[in-house]
Design a protein around this motif. Structure first.
Motif, mmCIF file in Angstrom:
data_model
loop_
_atom_site.group_PDB
_atom_site.id
_atom_site.type_symbol
_atom_site.label_atom_id
_atom_site.label_comp_id
_atom_site.label_asym_id
_atom_site.label_seq_id
_atom_site.Cartn_x
_atom_site.Cartn_y
_atom_site.Cartn_z
ATOM 1 N N ARG A 1 -2.248 5.191 -0.197
ATOM 2 C CA ARG A 1 -3.026 3.973 -0.443
ATOM 3 C C ARG A 1 -4.457 4.314 -0.834
ATOM 4 O O ARG A 1 -5.043 3.681 -1.725
ATOM 5 N N LYS A 2 -5.034 5.312 -0.183
ATOM 6 C CA LYS A 2 -6.399 5.706 -0.512
ATOM 7 C C LYS A 2 -6.487 6.254 -1.935
ATOM 8 O O LYS A 2 -7.448 5.973 -2.661
ATOM 9 N N ALA A 3 -5.487 7.025 -2.336
ATOM 10 C CA ALA A 3 -5.450 7.536 -3.710
ATOM 11 C C ALA A 3 -5.306 6.386 -4.698
ATOM 12 O O ALA A 3 -5.926 6.392 -5.774
ATOM 13 N N LEU A 4 -4.477 5.408 -4.333
ATOM 14 C CA LEU A 4 -4.314 4.221 -5.186
ATOM 15 C C LEU A 4 -5.638 3.487 -5.347
ATOM 16 O O LEU A 4 -6.029 3.119 -6.468
ATOM 17 N N MET A 5 -6.348 3.265 -4.232
ATOM 18 C CA MET A 5 -7.608 2.524 -4.290
ATOM 19 C C MET A 5 -8.638 3.267 -5.133
ATOM 20 O O MET A 5 -9.419 2.636 -5.863
ATOM 21 N N GLN A 6 -8.639 4.589 -5.057
ATOM 22 C CA GLN A 6 -9.563 5.373 -5.879
ATOM 23 C C GLN A 6 -9.244 5.201 -7.359
ATOM 24 O O GLN A 6 -10.157 5.032 -8.185
ATOM 25 N N ALA A 7 -7.934 5.201 -7.680
ATOM 26 C CA ALA A 7 -7.525 5.016 -9.071
ATOM 27 C C ALA A 7 -7.899 3.619 -9.568
ATOM 28 O O ALA A 7 -8.395 3.459 -10.692
ATOM 29 N N LEU A 8 -7.668 2.610 -8.735
ATOM 30 C CA LEU A 8 -8.016 1.241 -9.124
ATOM 31 C C LEU A 8 -9.519 1.085 -9.333
ATOM 32 O O LEU A 8 -9.961 0.369 -10.239
ATOM 33 N N LYS A 9 -10.289 1.760 -8.474
ATOM 34 C CA LYS A 9 -11.742 1.684 -8.597
ATOM 35 C C LYS A 9 -12.200 2.327 -9.909
ATOM 36 O O LYS A 9 -13.025 1.754 -10.647
ATOM 37 N N GLU A 10 -11.659 3.496 -10.212
ATOM 38 C CA GLU A 10 -12.059 4.215 -11.429
ATOM 39 C C GLU A 10 -11.657 3.459 -12.687
ATOM 40 O O GLU A 10 -12.344 3.551 -13.709
ATOM 41 N N GLU A 11 -10.548 2.725 -12.622
ATOM 42 C CA GLU A 11 -10.058 1.998 -13.801
ATOM 43 C C GLU A 11 -10.624 0.588 -13.902
ATOM 44 O O GLU A 11 -10.280 -0.155 -14.827
ATOM 45 N N GLY B 1 1.105 -5.585 1.365
ATOM 46 C CA GLY B 1 1.587 -6.066 2.654
ATOM 47 C C GLY B 1 0.727 -5.596 3.811
ATOM 48 O O GLY B 1 1.220 -5.388 4.923
ATOM 49 N N VAL B 2 -0.586 -5.438 3.572
ATOM 50 C CA VAL B 2 -1.517 -5.025 4.621
ATOM 51 C C VAL B 2 -2.676 -6.012 4.663
ATOM 52 O O VAL B 2 -2.793 -6.900 3.821
ATOM 53 N N SER B 3 -3.556 -5.854 5.642
ATOM 54 C CA SER B 3 -4.703 -6.740 5.778
ATOM 55 C C SER B 3 -5.806 -6.365 4.777
ATOM 56 O O SER B 3 -5.845 -5.224 4.293
ATOM 57 N N ARG B 4 -6.710 -7.303 4.515
ATOM 58 C CA ARG B 4 -7.823 -6.999 3.631
ATOM 59 C C ARG B 4 -8.747 -5.948 4.257
ATOM 60 O O ARG B 4 -9.346 -5.133 3.554
ATOM 61 N N ALA B 5 -8.836 -5.959 5.590
ATOM 62 C CA ALA B 5 -9.651 -4.946 6.272
ATOM 63 C C ALA B 5 -9.116 -3.543 5.996
ATOM 64 O O ALA B 5 -9.890 -2.607 5.768
ATOM 65 N N THR B 6 -7.784 -3.419 5.988
ATOM 66 C CA THR B 6 -7.172 -2.124 5.684
ATOM 67 C C THR B 6 -7.489 -1.700 4.250
ATOM 68 O O THR B 6 -7.792 -0.520 3.996
ATOM 69 N N VAL B 7 -7.411 -2.638 3.336
ATOM 70 C CA VAL B 7 -7.700 -2.329 1.926
ATOM 71 C C VAL B 7 -9.151 -1.887 1.754
ATOM 72 O O VAL B 7 -9.443 -0.899 1.064
ATOM 73 N N TYR B 8 -10.088 -2.608 2.392
ATOM 74 C CA TYR B 8 -11.503 -2.229 2.287
ATOM 75 C C TYR B 8 -11.728 -0.841 2.881
ATOM 76 O O TYR B 8 -12.507 -0.051 2.342
ATOM 77 N N ASN B 9 -11.050 -0.555 3.975
ATOM 78 C CA ASN B 9 -11.197 0.760 4.607
ATOM 79 C C ASN B 9 -10.649 1.860 3.701
ATOM 80 O O ASN B 9 -11.253 2.942 3.559
#
Length: 210
Positions: free
Chosen positions: A172-182, A199-207
């Motif tokens: 998930r962290k790798a995914l978020m990094q890719a989404l941020k870069e793109e 299927g996770v909380s927004r707090a988890t996504v922000y973290n």
């Protein structure tokens, strides 16, 4: 029709249906959700769920089709490949099989829900892979919509041979990094869309995005 407790015959059939569902779940993982419903207990119908793509749980109520079969034993026994949609907006293709006892009464159902968005992502990847070196590659991704964000997440998960909901923390962290870069995280309500799709909380996504 009044529905009572399962008879010994119904229970025996239901146990076989549960075994079939488990086998289908293993065979069709991770792209197809397989669910067994006990229509005798419509408020707590789900007995088993494999490859959970819908976010439902054992003990959750029957769907509209289940209620229709409870009300009418003449309702079609097999409804195959009909269009459906998960609660987070992902498109699905579903098949529902009603299970009858020797008296011709519905008492259970076996349902399969295929996440179509994942297969569309695979198709897109195969199309890109087959492009010749000299061909002009057209960018078809529109980063202005929530659907394109979901598709990007699906493609990331497919590349790992898994589903968005099954991604590990490091993935998930790798995914978020890719989404941020793109630039996907600059979209309106992007974090909410990502959280729903994973299927996770927004707090988890922000973290994970830190």
């Amino acid at each position: 029709m009044t529905r009572g407790r399962l008879t010994s015959e119904q229970q025996a059939i239901l146990e076989q249906v549960k075994q079939i569902a488990a086998a289908l779940g293993e065979t069709l993982a991770p792209f197809t959700e397989v669910v067994v419903h006990d229509l005798r207990s419509p408020k707590h119908a789900i007995l088993a769920i494999h490859n959970n793509l819908s976010g439902r749980n054992v003990g959750d109520p029957a769907t509209e089709l289940g209620l229709a079969r409870i009300a009418d034993d003449d309702y079609p026994q097999v409804l195959a490949n009909y269009a459906n949609r998960f609660s987070d907006g992902r498109q699905a293709k579903s098949t529902s099989i009603g299970i009858k006892d020797s008296d011709g009464h519905y008492f259970a159902a076996l349902c399969l829900n295929v996440d179509v968005t994942l297969f569309r992502s695979i198709s897109t990847m195969l199309d890109q892979f087959s492009v010749s070196k000299g061909s002009a590659v057209k960018e078809s991704l529109d980063p202005s919509t929530a659907d394109s964000l979901r598709e990007r997440i699906d493609r990331f998960a497919v590349g790992l041979a898994t589903t968005p909901q099954a991604l590990r923390t490091d993935q998930r962290k790798a995914l978020m990094q890719a989404l941020k870069e793109e630039g996907y995280l600059d979209l309106r309500r992007s974090m909410e869309t990502v959280a729903q799709h994973l299927g996770v909380s927004r707090a988890t996504v922000y973290n994970d995005a830190r």
